[in-house]
Design a protein around this motif. Structure first.
Motif, PDB file in Angstrom:
ATOM      1  N   ASP A 144      -5.832  17.522  -1.482  1.00 28.22           N
ATOM      2  CA  ASP A 144      -4.547  17.589  -2.595  1.00 28.22           C
ATOM      3  C   ASP A 144      -4.382  16.012  -2.723  1.00 28.22           C
ATOM      4  O   ASP A 144      -3.117  15.527  -3.314  1.00 28.22           O
ATOM      5  CB  ASP A 144      -3.297  18.092  -2.101  1.00 28.22           C
ATOM      6  N   GLY A 145      -4.964  15.055  -2.211  1.00 32.82           N
ATOM      7  CA  GLY A 145      -4.661  13.609  -2.437  1.00 32.82           C
ATOM      8  C   GLY A 145      -4.434  12.823  -1.323  1.00 32.82           C
ATOM      9  O   GLY A 145      -4.724  13.218   0.045  1.00 32.82           O
ATOM     10  N   ALA A 146      -3.891  11.480  -1.292  1.00 31.65           N
ATOM     11  CA  ALA A 146      -3.760  10.829  -0.046  1.00 31.65           C
ATOM     12  C   ALA A 146      -2.368  11.294   0.644  1.00 31.65           C
ATOM     13  O   ALA A 146      -1.433  11.647   0.135  1.00 31.65           O
ATOM     14  CB  ALA A 146      -3.413   9.362  -0.417  1.00 31.65           C
ATOM     15  N   ARG A 147      -2.525  11.329   1.926  1.00 30.14           N
ATOM     16  CA  ARG A 147      -1.474  11.589   2.934  1.00 30.14           C
ATOM     17  C   ARG A 147      -1.339  10.227   3.843  1.00 30.14           C
ATOM     18  O   ARG A 147      -2.336   9.876   4.417  1.00 30.14           O
ATOM     19  CB  ARG A 147      -1.871  12.762   3.908  1.00 30.14           C
ATOM     20  N   TYR A 148      -0.023   9.786   3.662  1.00 26.39           N
ATOM     21  CA  TYR A 148       0.209   8.689   4.522  1.00 26.39           C
ATOM     22  C   TYR A 148       1.322   8.902   5.816  1.00 26.39           C
ATOM     23  O   TYR A 148       2.047   9.584   5.837  1.00 26.39           O
ATOM     24  CB  TYR A 148       0.864   7.451   3.690  1.00 26.39           C
ATOM     25  N   THR A 149       0.563   8.362   6.749  1.00 23.92           N
ATOM     26  CA  THR A 149       1.522   8.351   7.922  1.00 23.92           C
ATOM     27  C   THR A 149       1.913   6.900   8.642  1.00 23.92           C
ATOM     28  O   THR A 149       0.839   6.078   8.725  1.00 23.92           O
ATOM     29  CB  THR A 149       0.832   9.064   9.180  1.00 23.92           C
ATOM     30  N   VAL A 150       3.136   6.921   8.877  1.00 20.07           N
ATOM     31  CA  VAL A 150       3.709   5.681   9.379  1.00 20.07           C
ATOM     32  C   VAL A 150       3.202   5.742  10.891  1.00 20.07           C
ATOM     33  O   VAL A 150       3.805   6.564  11.686  1.00 20.07           O
ATOM     34  CB  VAL A 150       4.981   5.398   8.939  1.00 20.07           C
ATOM     35  N   LEU A 151       2.459   4.498  11.459  1.00 20.30           N
ATOM     36  CA  LEU A 151       2.075   4.673  12.834  1.00 20.30           C
ATOM     37  C   LEU A 151       3.220   3.889  13.614  1.00 20.30           C
ATOM     38  O   LEU A 151       3.208   4.269  14.870  1.00 20.30           O
ATOM     39  CB  LEU A 151       0.676   4.260  13.078  1.00 20.30           C
ATOM     40  N   GLU A 152       3.567   2.804  13.010  1.00 21.19           N
ATOM     41  CA  GLU A 152       4.763   1.907  13.798  1.00 21.19           C
ATOM     42  C   GLU A 152       5.288   1.198  12.616  1.00 21.19           C
ATOM     43  O   GLU A 152       4.818   0.939  11.512  1.00 21.19           O
ATOM     44  CB  GLU A 152       3.719   0.980  14.643  1.00 21.19           C
ATOM     45  N   ARG A 153       6.604   0.683  13.100  1.00 20.98           N
ATOM     46  CA  ARG A 153       7.518  -0.215  12.360  1.00 20.98           C
ATOM     47  C   ARG A 153       7.964  -1.345  13.099  1.00 20.98           C
ATOM     48  O   ARG A 153       8.067  -1.173  14.490  1.00 20.98           O
ATOM     49  CB  ARG A 153       8.711   0.536  12.027  1.00 20.98           C
ATOM     50  N   TRP A 154       8.060  -2.555  12.532  1.00 19.71           N
ATOM     51  CA  TRP A 154       8.411  -3.488  13.336  1.00 19.71           C
ATOM     52  C   TRP A 154       9.541  -4.528  12.275  1.00 19.71           C
ATOM     53  O   TRP A 154       9.401  -4.341  11.129  1.00 19.71           O
ATOM     54  CB  TRP A 154       7.398  -4.709  13.269  1.00 19.71           C
ATOM     55  N   PRO A 155      10.694  -4.371  13.084  1.00 22.76           N
ATOM     56  CA  PRO A 155      11.965  -4.894  12.240  1.00 22.76           C
ATOM     57  C   PRO A 155      11.536  -6.408  11.874  1.00 22.76           C
ATOM     58  O   PRO A 155      10.917  -7.212  12.699  1.00 22.76           O
ATOM     59  CB  PRO A 155      13.100  -4.847  13.059  1.00 22.76           C
ATOM     60  N   LEU A 156      11.965  -6.701  10.747  1.00 22.14           N
ATOM     61  CA  LEU A 156      12.059  -8.196  10.286  1.00 22.14           C
ATOM     62  C   LEU A 156      13.107  -8.918  10.671  1.00 22.14           C
ATOM     63  O   LEU A 156      14.419  -8.835  10.059  1.00 22.14           O
ATOM     64  CB  LEU A 156      11.857  -8.241   8.758  1.00 22.14           C
ATOM     65  N   LYS A 215       5.697   8.445 -17.345  1.00 20.53           N
ATOM     66  CA  LYS A 215       5.629   9.656 -18.203  1.00 20.53           C
ATOM     67  C   LYS A 215       4.652   9.047 -19.487  1.00 20.53           C
ATOM     68  O   LYS A 215       3.674   9.676 -19.786  1.00 20.53           O
ATOM     69  CB  LYS A 215       6.998  10.357 -18.846  1.00 20.53           C
ATOM     70  N   GLY A 216       5.145   7.903 -20.099  1.00 22.96           N
ATOM     71  CA  GLY A 216       4.305   7.386 -21.217  1.00 22.96           C
ATOM     72  C   GLY A 216       2.890   6.960 -21.103  1.00 22.96           C
ATOM     73  O   GLY A 216       2.290   6.784 -21.996  1.00 22.96           O
ATOM     74  N   GLY A 217       2.485   6.631 -19.843  1.00 19.52           N
ATOM     75  CA  GLY A 217       1.356   6.116 -19.268  1.00 19.52           C
ATOM     76  C   GLY A 217       0.195   7.226 -19.298  1.00 19.52           C
ATOM     77  O   GLY A 217      -0.957   6.809 -18.990  1.00 19.52           O
ATOM     78  N   GLY A 218       0.820   8.447 -19.091  1.00 22.04           N
ATOM     79  CA  GLY A 218      -0.226   9.560 -18.912  1.00 22.04           C
ATOM     80  C   GLY A 218      -0.783   9.320 -17.404  1.00 22.04           C
ATOM     81  O   GLY A 218      -0.180   8.639 -16.568  1.00 22.04           O
ATOM     82  N   GLY A 219      -2.033   9.437 -17.322  1.00 21.95           N
ATOM     83  CA  GLY A 219      -2.596   9.035 -15.786  1.00 21.95           C
ATOM     84  C   GLY A 219      -1.926   9.979 -14.736  1.00 21.95           C
ATOM     85  O   GLY A 219      -1.373  11.199 -14.911  1.00 21.95           O
ATOM     86  N   ARG A 220      -2.098   9.560 -13.521  1.00 24.36           N
ATOM     87  CA  ARG A 220      -1.897  10.427 -12.195  1.00 24.36           C
ATOM     88  C   ARG A 220      -0.480   9.854 -11.694  1.00 24.36           C
ATOM     89  O   ARG A 220      -0.662   8.890 -10.851  1.00 24.36           O
ATOM     90  CB  ARG A 220      -2.948  10.697 -11.359  1.00 24.36           C
TER      91      ARG A 220
END
Ligand code: 2AM
Length: 198
Positions: free
Chosen positions: A162-174, A31-36
Motif C-alpha cells: 500500500d505504499g511507504a510505512r514510516y516508523t520513528v525509531l528514536e527522537r532527540w530533543p533539540l 488537488k490541482g497538481g494531480g499526482g499521488r
C-alpha cells in the motif's frame, strides 16, 4: 549471506495537529497538481536520507545524532513549490531558518565520518506533499503554517504493497545551549554535479 539492512532517514516529525494543518493549508495545491498525495499521517521534513544501512551500524547512526548540539527553531511553511525533476509538490519556507540548515550540515558532518555518502544538494527544508506531479496546478498558494521544531527523529521506511510505512525509531530533543549550530559548509560537489533539486 547478505547482512540485514534498514532503510533510514533523519527527519523533523510533526505532531498530528501540524500534519493536519499542513494538509489543510495545501489542499488546493495538492488537488490541482494531480499526482499521488502523500498520506497526511506520513507528512514530514527529511533532514538527511541515509538509504540502506547495515543493521550492525545502527548504534553508530544513533551516536551521530546523540552527539549533536543543536537548538530548537521554528519553520514557517508559506509556499508550495514544484520540483520538476523528482516530480514532487513540496511545501517550502520562503525564509528557511539558518538553524535548520545548520542542523542538516552538522548531522552530515557526523554521518560522513561513518562513510555514509552525503546528499550533494544544498539542504532546503521541505515537506513533500504529492509525488508523480508532472505539472503543478495554477493555485500554489497556501496559508502559512508555523511549526515549532523541538526534536530530530530517526525514521525507518518500509515499503508495503500500500505504499511507504514510516516508523520513528528514536527522537532527540533539540536543546543545544546558547546559539543553535552554525550552518556547516556544504559538502564539496564533484565537477559538473548539479546541486539543484529541481
Ligand atoms: P522527501 O520526500 O522529504 O524529499 C523517505 O523515503 C524520505 O527520504 C522521503 O520522504 C524522501 O524525502 C527521502 N528520500 C527518499 N529517497 C531519497 C533519495 N534517493 N535521496 C534523497 N532523499 C530521499
Amino acid at each position: 549471506m547478505t547482512p540485514p539492512v534498514r532503510r533510514l532517514f533523519f527527519a523533523l516529525w510533526p505532531d498530528d495537529e501540524i500534519r493536519q494543518e499542513l494538509a489543510r493549508a495545501c489542499r488546493k495545491a495538492i488537488k490541482g497538481g494531480g499526482g499521488r498525495p502523500v498520506a497526511t499521517r506520513n507528512l514530514h521534513a527529511t533532514v538527511a536520507f541515509l538509504g540502506a544501512v547495515a543493521e550492525a551500524r545502527l548504534a553508530d547512526v544513533f551516536s551521530a545524532a546523540s552527539g549533536l548540539r543543536a537548538g530548537p527553531f521554528e519553520l514557517v511553511f508559506d509556499q508550495v513549490g514544484h520540483w520538476p525533476r523528482p516530480q514532487v509538490l513540496v511545501a517550502l519556507c520562503s525564509e528557511p531558518p539558518p538553524a535548520a540548515v545548520g542542523l542538516a550540515g552538522a548531522l552530515w558532518q557526523r554521518l560522513k565520518a561513518l562513510d555514509i555518502p552525503p546528499d550533494l544538494r544544498p539542504y532546503e527544508p521541505h515537506v513533500t506533499l504529492a509525488r508523480k506531479v508532472r505539472r503543478p496546478g495554477r493555485d500554489l498558494g497556501m496559508r502559512p503554517v508555523r511549526w515549532p521544531v523541538t526534536e530530530l527523529a530517526l525514521v525507518e521506511s518500509v515499503t508495503d504493497p500500500d505504499g511507504a510505512r514510516y516508523t520513528v525509531l528514536e527522537r532527540w530533543p533539540l536543546v543545544g545551549e546558547g546559539a543553535p549550530v552554525a550552518p556547516g559548509s556544504p559538502p564539496e560537489l564533484p565537477p559538473g554535479a548539479d546541486s539543484s533539486p529541481s
